[in-house]
Design a protein around this motif. Structure first.
Motif, PDB file in Angstrom:
ATOM      1  N   LEU A 166       0.825  -1.204   0.000  1.00 57.35           N
ATOM      2  CA  LEU A 166       0.000   0.000   0.000  1.00 57.35           C
ATOM      3  C   LEU A 166       0.862   1.259   0.000  1.00 57.35           C
ATOM      4  O   LEU A 166       0.581   2.229  -0.722  1.00 57.35           O
ATOM      5  CB  LEU A 166      -0.921  -0.029   1.224  1.00 57.35           C
ATOM      6  CG  LEU A 166      -2.213   0.781   1.191  1.00 57.35           C
ATOM      7  CD1 LEU A 166      -3.062   0.404  -0.008  1.00 57.35           C
ATOM      8  CD2 LEU A 166      -2.986   0.558   2.480  1.00 57.35           C
ATOM      9  N   VAL A 183      -9.428  -1.481   3.584  1.00 50.17           N
ATOM     10  CA  VAL A 183      -8.841  -1.703   2.263  1.00 50.17           C
ATOM     11  C   VAL A 183      -9.588  -2.800   1.508  1.00 50.17           C
ATOM     12  O   VAL A 183      -9.980  -2.624   0.352  1.00 50.17           O
ATOM     13  CB  VAL A 183      -7.348  -2.085   2.382  1.00 50.17           C
ATOM     14  CG1 VAL A 183      -6.745  -2.341   1.002  1.00 50.17           C
ATOM     15  CG2 VAL A 183      -6.571  -1.025   3.116  1.00 50.17           C
ATOM     16  N   LEU A 184      -9.790  -3.938   2.149  1.00 44.72           N
ATOM     17  CA  LEU A 184     -10.231  -5.155   1.465  1.00 44.72           C
ATOM     18  C   LEU A 184     -11.753  -5.269   1.435  1.00 44.72           C
ATOM     19  O   LEU A 184     -12.343  -6.200   1.978  1.00 44.72           O
ATOM     20  CB  LEU A 184      -9.619  -6.372   2.161  1.00 44.72           C
ATOM     21  CG  LEU A 184      -8.100  -6.330   2.335  1.00 44.72           C
ATOM     22  CD1 LEU A 184      -7.634  -7.500   3.182  1.00 44.72           C
ATOM     23  CD2 LEU A 184      -7.395  -6.333   0.986  1.00 44.72           C
ATOM     24  N   SER A 185     -12.395  -4.332   0.766  1.00 41.81           N
ATOM     25  CA  SER A 185     -13.856  -4.283   0.711  1.00 41.81           C
ATOM     26  C   SER A 185     -14.277  -3.369  -0.426  1.00 41.81           C
ATOM     27  O   SER A 185     -13.439  -2.678  -1.030  1.00 41.81           O
ATOM     28  CB  SER A 185     -14.419  -3.753   2.035  1.00 41.81           C
ATOM     29  OG  SER A 185     -13.982  -2.425   2.266  1.00 41.81           O
ATOM     30  N   GLY A 188     -13.494  -0.086   0.664  1.00 40.43           N
ATOM     31  CA  GLY A 188     -12.049   0.085   0.572  1.00 40.43           C
ATOM     32  C   GLY A 188     -11.608   0.432  -0.831  1.00 40.43           C
ATOM     33  O   GLY A 188     -10.751   1.294  -1.035  1.00 40.43           O
ATOM     34  N   LEU A 189     -12.200  -0.234  -1.830  1.00 40.33           N
ATOM     35  CA  LEU A 189     -11.887   0.078  -3.225  1.00 40.33           C
ATOM     36  C   LEU A 189     -12.233   1.524  -3.540  1.00 40.33           C
ATOM     37  O   LEU A 189     -11.476   2.227  -4.231  1.00 40.33           O
ATOM     38  CB  LEU A 189     -12.642  -0.872  -4.151  1.00 40.33           C
ATOM     39  CG  LEU A 189     -12.494  -0.623  -5.650  1.00 40.33           C
ATOM     40  CD1 LEU A 189     -11.038  -0.690  -6.072  1.00 40.33           C
ATOM     41  CD2 LEU A 189     -13.340  -1.627  -6.440  1.00 40.33           C
ATOM     42  N   LEU A 192      -9.537   3.648  -2.034  1.00 36.05           N
ATOM     43  CA  LEU A 192      -8.305   3.553  -2.819  1.00 36.05           C
ATOM     44  C   LEU A 192      -8.394   4.446  -4.055  1.00 36.05           C
ATOM     45  O   LEU A 192      -7.463   5.195  -4.372  1.00 36.05           O
ATOM     46  CB  LEU A 192      -8.059   2.102  -3.250  1.00 36.05           C
ATOM     47  CG  LEU A 192      -7.603   1.108  -2.191  1.00 36.05           C
ATOM     48  CD1 LEU A 192      -7.569  -0.298  -2.777  1.00 36.05           C
ATOM     49  CD2 LEU A 192      -6.237   1.488  -1.634  1.00 36.05           C
ATOM     50  N   GLY A 203     -17.591   1.375  -5.056  1.00 31.30           N
ATOM     51  CA  GLY A 203     -16.816   0.217  -5.483  1.00 31.30           C
ATOM     52  C   GLY A 203     -17.411  -0.435  -6.714  1.00 31.30           C
ATOM     53  O   GLY A 203     -16.687  -0.816  -7.645  1.00 31.30           O
ATOM     54  N   LEU A 225      -6.253  -3.411  -5.630  1.00 32.75           N
ATOM     55  CA  LEU A 225      -7.002  -4.172  -4.635  1.00 32.75           C
ATOM     56  C   LEU A 225      -6.754  -5.665  -4.803  1.00 32.75           C
ATOM     57  O   LEU A 225      -6.601  -6.390  -3.802  1.00 32.75           O
ATOM     58  CB  LEU A 225      -8.500  -3.869  -4.740  1.00 32.75           C
ATOM     59  CG  LEU A 225      -9.397  -4.629  -3.751  1.00 32.75           C
ATOM     60  CD1 LEU A 225      -8.943  -4.399  -2.313  1.00 32.75           C
ATOM     61  CD2 LEU A 225     -10.855  -4.226  -3.923  1.00 32.75           C
ATOM     62  N   LEU A 229      -5.237  -8.025  -1.967  1.00 34.85           N
ATOM     63  CA  LEU A 229      -5.989  -9.199  -1.537  1.00 34.85           C
ATOM     64  C   LEU A 229      -5.133 -10.460  -1.647  1.00 34.85           C
ATOM     65  O   LEU A 229      -5.220 -11.358  -0.796  1.00 34.85           O
ATOM     66  CB  LEU A 229      -7.246  -9.331  -2.389  1.00 34.85           C
ATOM     67  CG  LEU A 229      -8.383 -10.207  -1.865  1.00 34.85           C
ATOM     68  CD1 LEU A 229      -8.831  -9.753  -0.482  1.00 34.85           C
ATOM     69  CD2 LEU A 229      -9.556 -10.179  -2.845  1.00 34.85           C
ATOM     70  N   VAL A 256     -13.716  -8.195  -8.557  1.00 30.49           N
ATOM     71  CA  VAL A 256     -12.256  -8.056  -8.697  1.00 30.49           C
ATOM     72  C   VAL A 256     -11.642  -9.347  -9.226  1.00 30.49           C
ATOM     73  O   VAL A 256     -10.848  -9.333 -10.179  1.00 30.49           O
ATOM     74  CB  VAL A 256     -11.632  -7.662  -7.346  1.00 30.49           C
ATOM     75  CG1 VAL A 256     -10.100  -7.723  -7.415  1.00 30.49           C
ATOM     76  CG2 VAL A 256     -12.078  -6.262  -6.942  1.00 30.49           C
TER      77      VAL A 256
END
Length: 304
Positions: A166, A183-185, A188-189, A192, A203, A225, A229, A256
């Protein structure tokens, strides 16, 4: 026997009726259109003209105790006793975490309800499995010897390996991302993308723009992402030894990992580092059925 089953996420609620584990009469509702879960249930019961229920299982995307729950990404609370009183027939209501529901669903999914991203070893070293939900939020559960063990990993701090990727991508902007869910959702996207471009999109909009090929920034955000992940999934291998497989669920995961960005995930996951040979033995699947949590809720009730 009519058992109401529901999957309540941060964005949508899905509700159906289960009879001996078979779910029918499924409806989907956008949460923004309703002030509470009670209002969603009232609309559903009116739609299906339900008269009496044997039981209810509500899968909630947030922390759950035996009688209470709260959504992580929406100000909705749940009380099993109060819900039971409001449902026809005053049935027993069970509250479970949505990842627990997915864990109970996993053994009952048919071949067409999931896709294989990495096949892993022909003969796994154990049968432990991890289900990782990447939707509006993020969480995991572990399956071992028929037991489903819940967690709240979305609220845990990012591993240093993920934080390093990151920082390389965002520089000082990486400091705004401190937890796994940040981040991981899907949200989160969105964060980002905003950090990378200064613009705001959901997202789902970012994934759609990347798939259409008309937004380079969206493609870069989705690829980032996927890489993050992949790095995080390596950490899941170290933590849980899930040689039975890592199974991704949720709209963001499907978007994704169902795109060209999956190559970035695979490269990061299979990175030549510590435990490399063992990591390569772990299968990775994507649960394609958006209704899997309803199946799991129904199976939870059947198990008693």
């Amino acid at each position: 026997m009519s058992v109401l089953v529901a999957d309540v996420g941060g964005t949508n609620t899905r509700i159906g009726m289960s009879d001996r584990g078979v779910v029918t009469q499924i409806s989907r509702y956008e949460n923004d259109a309703y002030p509470s879960f009670d209002a969603v249930v009232a609309k559903y019961l009116s739609d299906v003209a339900a008269t009496s229920l044997t039981g209810a299982v509500i899968a909630v995307a947030g922390p759950v105790t035996s009688t209470r729950a709260k959504l992580t990404n929406r100000d909705w609370s749940f009380d099993s006793a109060q819900l039971g009183k409001s449902l026809p027939g005053a049935p027993k209501v069970f509250l479970i975490n949505d990842l627990v529901a997915l864990g109970h669903a996993l053994p009952h999914l048919a071949e067409g309800q999931h896709s294989i991203l990495l096949s892993g070893a022909d003969q796994p070293l154990n049968a432990q499995k991890v289900v990782a939900g990447v939707g509006t939020g993020f969480n995991v559960c572990l399956l071992c010897d028929g037991a489903v063990m819940e967690a709240e990993l979305g609220h845990a701090s990012l591993p240093s390996s993920v934080g390093s990727v990151l920082r390389d991508a965002l520089g000082e902007g990486a400091a705004h991302f401190t937890t796994n869910e940040a981040v991981l959702s899907g949200r989160g996207l969105s964060r980002l993308y905003q950090e990378m471009t200064g613009r705001s999109l959901s997202g789902a909009q970012i994934i759609a723009a990347a798939d259409a090929g008309d937004c380079q920034s969206a493609s870069e955000a989705v690829t980032l992402l996927a890489r993050l992940l992949g790095c995080f999934s390596r950490e899941l291998v170290f933590q849980y030894l899930p040689f039975g497989g890592i199974h991704f669920a949720g709209g963001a995961a499907r978007g994704v990992l169902g795109s060209g960005a999956r190559d970035a995930f695979v490269a990061a996951f299979l990175n030549d580092g510590p435990f490399h040979e063992q990591v390569a033995q772990v299968p990775v699947h994507v649960i394609a059925d958006d209704l899997a949590a309803l199946i799991g809720a129904a199976q939870f009730f059947e198990r008693g």
